[in-house]
Design an enzyme around this catalytic site. Structure first.
Site, mmCIF file in Angstrom:
data_model
loop_
_atom_site.group_PDB
_atom_site.id
_atom_site.type_symbol
_atom_site.label_atom_id
_atom_site.label_comp_id
_atom_site.label_asym_id
_atom_site.label_seq_id
_atom_site.Cartn_x
_atom_site.Cartn_y
_atom_site.Cartn_z
ATOM 1 N N GLY A 53 -1.952 2.051 5.111
ATOM 2 C CA GLY A 53 -2.404 0.687 5.399
ATOM 3 C C GLY A 53 -1.348 -0.220 6.009
ATOM 4 N N HIS A 70 0.805 -1.237 0.000
ATOM 5 C CA HIS A 70 0.000 0.000 0.000
ATOM 6 C C HIS A 70 0.834 1.281 0.000
ATOM 7 C CE1 HIS A 70 -3.646 -2.259 0.476
ATOM 8 N NE2 HIS A 70 -3.323 -2.709 1.669
#
Length: 377
Positions: free
Chosen positions: A151, A143
Site C-alpha cells: 500500500g 502498511h
C-alpha cells in the site's frame, strides 16, 4: 494547548519539535504517488509562519541496524539492491511486495531510510525530553510488513518510532486516523500487551487492506490490545469525533499509556480521490486536541492524503491546533498559492454525500469495544 508562559529555559522543552530539512523534503517529494506533497505541506506551514514557533530538528537517516529492529535483513537487502539498479522486474520482488502499488524505483531505499530516520529522530527527541510533541508529517507509512512492502509503504516508520519509544516508555498507545486500517502496525504488535493499537478506518468488501473488523482484537498476550473501529462511507466531523472520543476515553482508562504515536492520514478529508469519508480538518483537530490534553509524549505522523492541496490544508491546520493558534482563513501568498484555487481559503467544505453509518451499528461496535477493554489489565 497554549504555549507555556514560563522562563525560556524551562518553557523551551514544551515547544513542539518539527522534523525538517530541505534535503528531507526533496527526498519525500520524489514518491510518485504524492509528487511534491512534502513541499506543499512545508510551504504552507511556513507561509503561516508556524515553523518559527517550533524547534526545527534535522532528521538523521536510518541505519540498516535501525531499520532491522523491525524489518528482516533479507527484505532490506533486496530493497537496497533493486533501489540501486532501479530494477522493477526482479524475479524476487513479488515475494517482497514490490511491484504494482509499491514499484521498485531507483532510490526507493534511500527514500525509505530517510522517512524511517525522520520518525526515529522525532521519537528520540521525545525520549530526550526535548519536547512533549514531535511532528513528522512525511511519516506514517503504516502498511509495510516486516518482510514486504504494501500500500505505497516500503518501510514501516510508525513501527520503528514505537520501538524506539519503547526504550523509555513502558506502554505505548498507537492511534491511527487514516482512512485505511493500520494493518502493518497492528500486525507488528498483535502479540504484545506493551503496545495498544487503535484504528478508525473504512471497512467494506474490496477496500484495501481488507482487515480491521471490530472482531480483530490481537493474539496471545496481545489479545484485546488491538482495537478496530470499522466505519462506512460519508461520515462527517461530529459523528466521527463522538466515536473517537468514546473509544479513546475507554482506551486511556483501561491501558494507561505512557506515550502516544498518532497517525493522521488526510485521506479521510472531503475532496480526497478516495471519495469515502466526508471529514474536514476541524473534526480531526478535535480528536487531536482530545489526545493532547492527556499531556503525554506524543509523536505525530502523516500518512495518506491524495488531494495534495487539501492534505497541506489539513496538516497546516493541525499544526496550528498543536500550537494553540487560530489561523487566518485566507491562504497566504507562497510558492504553491495557485494550487488552492478557486477560493484560496484554509477551510474545507464537506460534500453532500450521504452518511452510510447507522447509529445502531455504531453503538453495537462501541459496546463490543467497551466489553473487550474490560480484559485489559
Amino acid at each position: 494547548m497554549e504555549e507555556p508562559e514560563e522562563p525560556a529555559d524551562s518553557g523551551q522543552s514544551l515547544v513542539p519539535v518539527y522534523i525538517y530539512s530541505p534535503e528531507y523534503v526533496s527526498m519525500c517529494d520524489s514518491l510518485a504517488k504524492i509528487p511534491k506533497r512534502a513541499s506543499m505541506v512545508h510551504s504552507l506551514i511556513e507561509a503561516y509562519a508556524l515553523h518559527k514557533q517550533m524547534r526545527i530538528v534535522k532528521p538523521k537517516v536510518a541505519s540498516m541496524e535501525e531499520m532491522a529492529t523491525f524489518h528482516t535483513d533479507a527484505y532490506l537487502q533486496h530493497l537496497q539492491k533493486v533501489s540501486q539498479e532501479g530494477d522493477d522486474d526482479h524475479p524476487d520482488s513479488i515475494e517482497y511486495g514490490l511491484g504494482y502499488d509499491c514499484p521498485a524505483t531507483e532510490g526507493i531505499f534511500d527514500y525509505a531510510a530517510a522517512i524511517g530516520g525522520a520518525t526515529i529522530t522525532a521519537a528520540q527527541c521525545l525520549i530526550d525530553g526535548m519536547c512533549k510533541v514531535a511532528i513528522n508529517w512525511s511519516g506514517g507509512w503504516h502498511h509495510a510488513k516486516k518482510d514486504e512492502a504494501s500500500g505505497f509503504c516500503y518501510l514501516n516508520d510508525a513501527v520503528l518510532g514505537i520501538l524506539r519509544l519503547r526504550r523509555k516508555f513502558e506502554r505505548i498507545l498507537y492511534v491511527d486516523l487514516d482512512l485505511h486500517h493500520g494493518d502493518g502496525v497492528e500486525d507488528a504488535f498483535s502479540f504484545t500487551s506493551k503496545v495498544m493499537t487503535v484504528s478508525l478506518h473504512k471497512f467494506s468488501p474490496g477496500f484495501f487492506p481488507g482487515t480491521g473488523d471490530v472482531s480483530d482484537v490481537g493474539l496471545g498476550k496481545g489479545r484485546y490490545y488491538s482495537v478496530n473501529v470499522p466505519i462506512q462511507d460519508g461520515i462527517q466531523d461530529e459523528k466521527y469525533y463522538q466515536i473517537c472520543e468514546s473509544v479513546l476515553k475507554e482506551v486511556y482508562q483501561a491501558f494507561n499509556p505512557k506515550a502516544v504515536v498518532l497517525q493522521l492520514g488526510a485521506d479521510t478529508i472531503a475532496g480526497d480521490p478516495m471519495c469515502s469519508f466526508n471529514m474536514t480538518p476541524v473534526g480531526i483537530g478535535k480528536c487531536l486536541k482530545y489526545i493532547l490534553q492527556w499531556q503525554l509524549a506524543t509523536l505525530i505522523l502523516g500518512g495518506g492524503g491524495y488531494n495534495l492541496a487539501n492534505t497541506a490544508r489539513c496538516w497546516t491546520y493541525l499544526t496550528g491546533v498543536i500550537l494553540g493558534k487560530t489561523l487566518s482563513s485566507e491562504i497566504p501568498d507562497h510558492e504553491f498559492f495557485t494550487a488552492y484555487g478557486p477560493d484560496y481559503v484554509l477551510e474545507i467544505t464537506p460534500s453532500c454525500r450521504p452518511d452510510r453509518n447507522e447509529p445502531h451499528r455504531i453503538q453495537q461496535i462501541l459496546n463490543y469495544i467497551k466489553g473487550n477493554l474490560k480484559h485489559v489489565v
